[in-house]
Design an enzyme around this catalytic site. Structure first.
Site, PDB file in Angstrom:
ATOM      1  N   PRO A  22       0.820  -1.212   0.000  1.00 55.39           N
ATOM      2  CA  PRO A  22       0.000   0.000   0.000  1.00 55.39           C
ATOM      3  C   PRO A  22       0.855   1.263   0.000  1.00 55.39           C
ATOM      4  O   PRO A  22       1.882   1.329   0.674  1.00 55.39           O
ATOM      5  CB  PRO A  22      -0.797  -0.121   1.301  1.00 55.39           C
ATOM      6  CG  PRO A  22      -0.812  -1.588   1.598  1.00 55.39           C
ATOM      7  CD  PRO A  22       0.501  -2.107   1.100  1.00 55.39           C
ATOM      8  N   GLU A  23       0.435   2.252  -0.778  1.00 56.30           N
ATOM      9  CA  GLU A  23       1.170   3.512  -0.833  1.00 56.30           C
ATOM     10  C   GLU A  23       0.577   4.488   0.181  1.00 56.30           C
ATOM     11  O   GLU A  23      -0.405   4.194   0.872  1.00 56.30           O
ATOM     12  CB  GLU A  23       1.144   4.055  -2.257  1.00 56.30           C
ATOM     13  CG  GLU A  23       1.689   3.016  -3.246  1.00 56.30           C
ATOM     14  CD  GLU A  23       2.154   3.587  -4.573  1.00 56.30           C
ATOM     15  OE1 GLU A  23       2.474   4.789  -4.650  1.00 56.30           O
ATOM     16  OE2 GLU A  23       2.223   2.806  -5.542  1.00 56.30           O
TER      17      GLU A  23
ATOM     18  N   LYS B  33       4.232   5.572   4.753  1.00 53.80           N
ATOM     19  CA  LYS B  33       3.606   4.253   4.832  1.00 53.80           C
ATOM     20  C   LYS B  33       3.494   3.750   6.267  1.00 53.80           C
ATOM     21  O   LYS B  33       3.166   2.574   6.492  1.00 53.80           O
ATOM     22  CB  LYS B  33       4.403   3.261   3.980  1.00 53.80           C
ATOM     23  CG  LYS B  33       4.449   3.642   2.496  1.00 53.80           C
ATOM     24  CD  LYS B  33       5.239   2.636   1.687  1.00 53.80           C
ATOM     25  CE  LYS B  33       5.317   3.055   0.223  1.00 53.80           C
ATOM     26  NZ  LYS B  33       6.055   2.066  -0.590  1.00 53.80           N
TER      27      LYS B  33
ATOM     28  N   ARG C 296      13.359   9.326  10.711  1.00 55.51           N
ATOM     29  CA  ARG C 296      14.097   8.594   9.680  1.00 55.51           C
ATOM     30  C   ARG C 296      13.450   8.709   8.309  1.00 55.51           C
ATOM     31  O   ARG C 296      14.016   8.251   7.315  1.00 55.51           O
ATOM     32  CB  ARG C 296      14.206   7.114  10.063  1.00 55.51           C
ATOM     33  CG  ARG C 296      15.052   6.859  11.298  1.00 55.51           C
ATOM     34  CD  ARG C 296      15.400   5.390  11.423  1.00 55.51           C
ATOM     35  NE  ARG C 296      14.236   4.562  11.685  1.00 55.51           N
ATOM     36  CZ  ARG C 296      13.793   4.239  12.912  1.00 55.51           C
ATOM     37  NH1 ARG C 296      14.412   4.720  13.985  1.00 55.51           N
ATOM     38  NH2 ARG C 296      12.736   3.464  13.055  1.00 55.51           N
TER      39      ARG C 296
ATOM     40  N   ASN D 137       5.378   2.233  -6.006  1.00 53.34           N
ATOM     41  CA  ASN D 137       5.693   1.963  -7.402  1.00 53.34           C
ATOM     42  C   ASN D 137       4.728   2.630  -8.376  1.00 53.34           C
ATOM     43  O   ASN D 137       5.119   3.035  -9.477  1.00 53.34           O
ATOM     44  CB  ASN D 137       5.707   0.454  -7.638  1.00 53.34           C
ATOM     45  CG  ASN D 137       6.710   0.052  -8.703  1.00 53.34           C
ATOM     46  OD1 ASN D 137       7.513   0.869  -9.154  1.00 53.34           O
ATOM     47  ND2 ASN D 137       6.670  -1.197  -9.111  1.00 53.34           N
TER      48      ASN D 137
ATOM     49  N   ARG E  80      12.435  -3.780  -8.056  1.00 52.91           N
ATOM     50  CA  ARG E  80      11.065  -3.360  -8.381  1.00 52.91           C
ATOM     51  C   ARG E  80      10.984  -3.009  -9.858  1.00 52.91           C
ATOM     52  O   ARG E  80      11.947  -2.505 -10.449  1.00 52.91           O
ATOM     53  CB  ARG E  80      10.647  -2.147  -7.539  1.00 52.91           C
ATOM     54  CG  ARG E  80      10.705  -2.359  -6.039  1.00 52.91           C
ATOM     55  CD  ARG E  80       9.733  -3.420  -5.553  1.00 52.91           C
ATOM     56  NE  ARG E  80       8.353  -3.075  -5.844  1.00 52.91           N
ATOM     57  CZ  ARG E  80       7.596  -2.308  -5.056  1.00 52.91           C
ATOM     58  NH1 ARG E  80       8.093  -1.803  -3.934  1.00 52.91           N
ATOM     59  NH2 ARG E  80       6.351  -2.058  -5.371  1.00 52.91           N
TER      60      ARG E  80
END
Length: 305
Positions: A2-3, A52, A150, A191, A287
């Site tokens: 999931p984005e 995310k 981060r 992606n 990817r």
């Protein structure tokens, strides 16, 4: 995976269903049982997404205390789901199905310290089940802040600073297609958005980051800021401009389990919706990349010598 728009949509749905309500917290699967016992019966303050990552905040003990473990940190990973359900007040909450790591159930009977019928029916029945997440941890505010520190800026957050991402990009010789997926550079882009914004902004995915001018980066950032809230609102990723839509061109709507109208993502070998050239693909850092070699030409440095 999931984005970011999915996590922001989930945070919104959790807030609507549970914010300000006392919740019963359990772990039917058992893997979160010890932490669930510490949280059971607390008021859910709200939920917030950073890229995310999802953080569900529960009231401290005593209420309002800033110390102590009171944030549930969730990362869905590739197969995780966090399903939020609501039903009319008084509806029966069904038994959990499958490997439910975390279950939240609104418990209005205790929300104001009473057990009367009015309190019990104060709000709609609500429950949520988390399955398959790669992270489900009870953390402190300091630990939450360390995770956030981060990460790069999130285009869906109003406090995001795009210059932070640009500073990392301009210092790197890695391809822009890799940098956009690096969550320490830019949070929330996956992606699909990676492929689509690079196409929309006519950038080849293998262009070195340190060749990107600030104006090109700002245009790409602005595109993400415009597109991703649409994903939050609709639950799908649509990136095709009106002039290239099925209605405008007469083509058939896209059929794909990811949904949404897109230019290049998972359209390998199909004609580009703008120029007609076949969509290309390659693998970058494990990817798949998707791009149009005509609309996204290879970068040629003008440097001499």
């Amino acid at each position: 995976m999931p984005e970011g728009h999915t996590l922001h949509r989930l945070a919104r749905d959790l807030g609507v269903a549970f914010a300000g309500r006392r919740v019963r917290v359990s772990s039917p699967q058992g893997r979160f049982a010890a932490s669930a016992a510490l949280l059971d019966g607390r008021v859910l303050v709200g939920a917030e997404a950073w890229g995310k990552q999802l953080f569900v905040e529960l009231e401290g003990d005593p209420p309002g205390e800033l110390d102590g473990e009171r944030f549930v940190h969730v990362h869905l990973g590739l197969i995780g789901t966090f399903d939020v359900h609501t039903a009319p007040a008084g509806a029966v909450v069904p038994d959990p199905v499958g490997q439910v790591r975390l279950r939240l159930v609104a418990d209005d009977a205790d929300a104001d310290g009473t057990d009367d019928d009015a309190a019990t029916t104060a709000g709609p029945t609500a429950w949520a089940d988390l399955r398959g997440a790669i992270v489900c941890d009870l953390v402190t505010a300091a630990q939450r802040d360390a995770v956030v520190a981060r990460m790069g800026p999130d285009p869906l957050r109003p406090d995001a600073d795009p210059d932070r991402a640009f500073e990392a990009i301009r210092r790197s010789r890695k391809p822009i297609g890799a940098l956009l997926m690096d969550q320490s550079v830019l949070a929330g882009v996956g992606n699909v958005y990676r492929a689509e914004v690079l196409f929309r902004d006519r950038l080849h995915p293998l262009r070195p980051g340190n060749t990107l001018q600030r104006s090109r980066w700002q245009a790409l950032w602005d595109d993400l800021v415009a597109l991703m809230p649409q994903g939050v609102a609709t639950g799908r990723i649509d990136t095709v401009r009106p002039e290239h839509s099925p209605v405008a061109t007469g083509r058939a709507p896209r059929r794909d389990d990811h949904g949404g109208e897109v230019y290049v993502y998972r359209r390998t070998g199909q004609p580009c919706l703008v120029c007609g050239r076949r969509v290309a693909t390659a693998v970058l850092e494990g990817r798949n990349l998707f791009w149009c070699s005509r609309c996204q030409p290879v970068f040629r440095s003008r440097a001499v010598g």
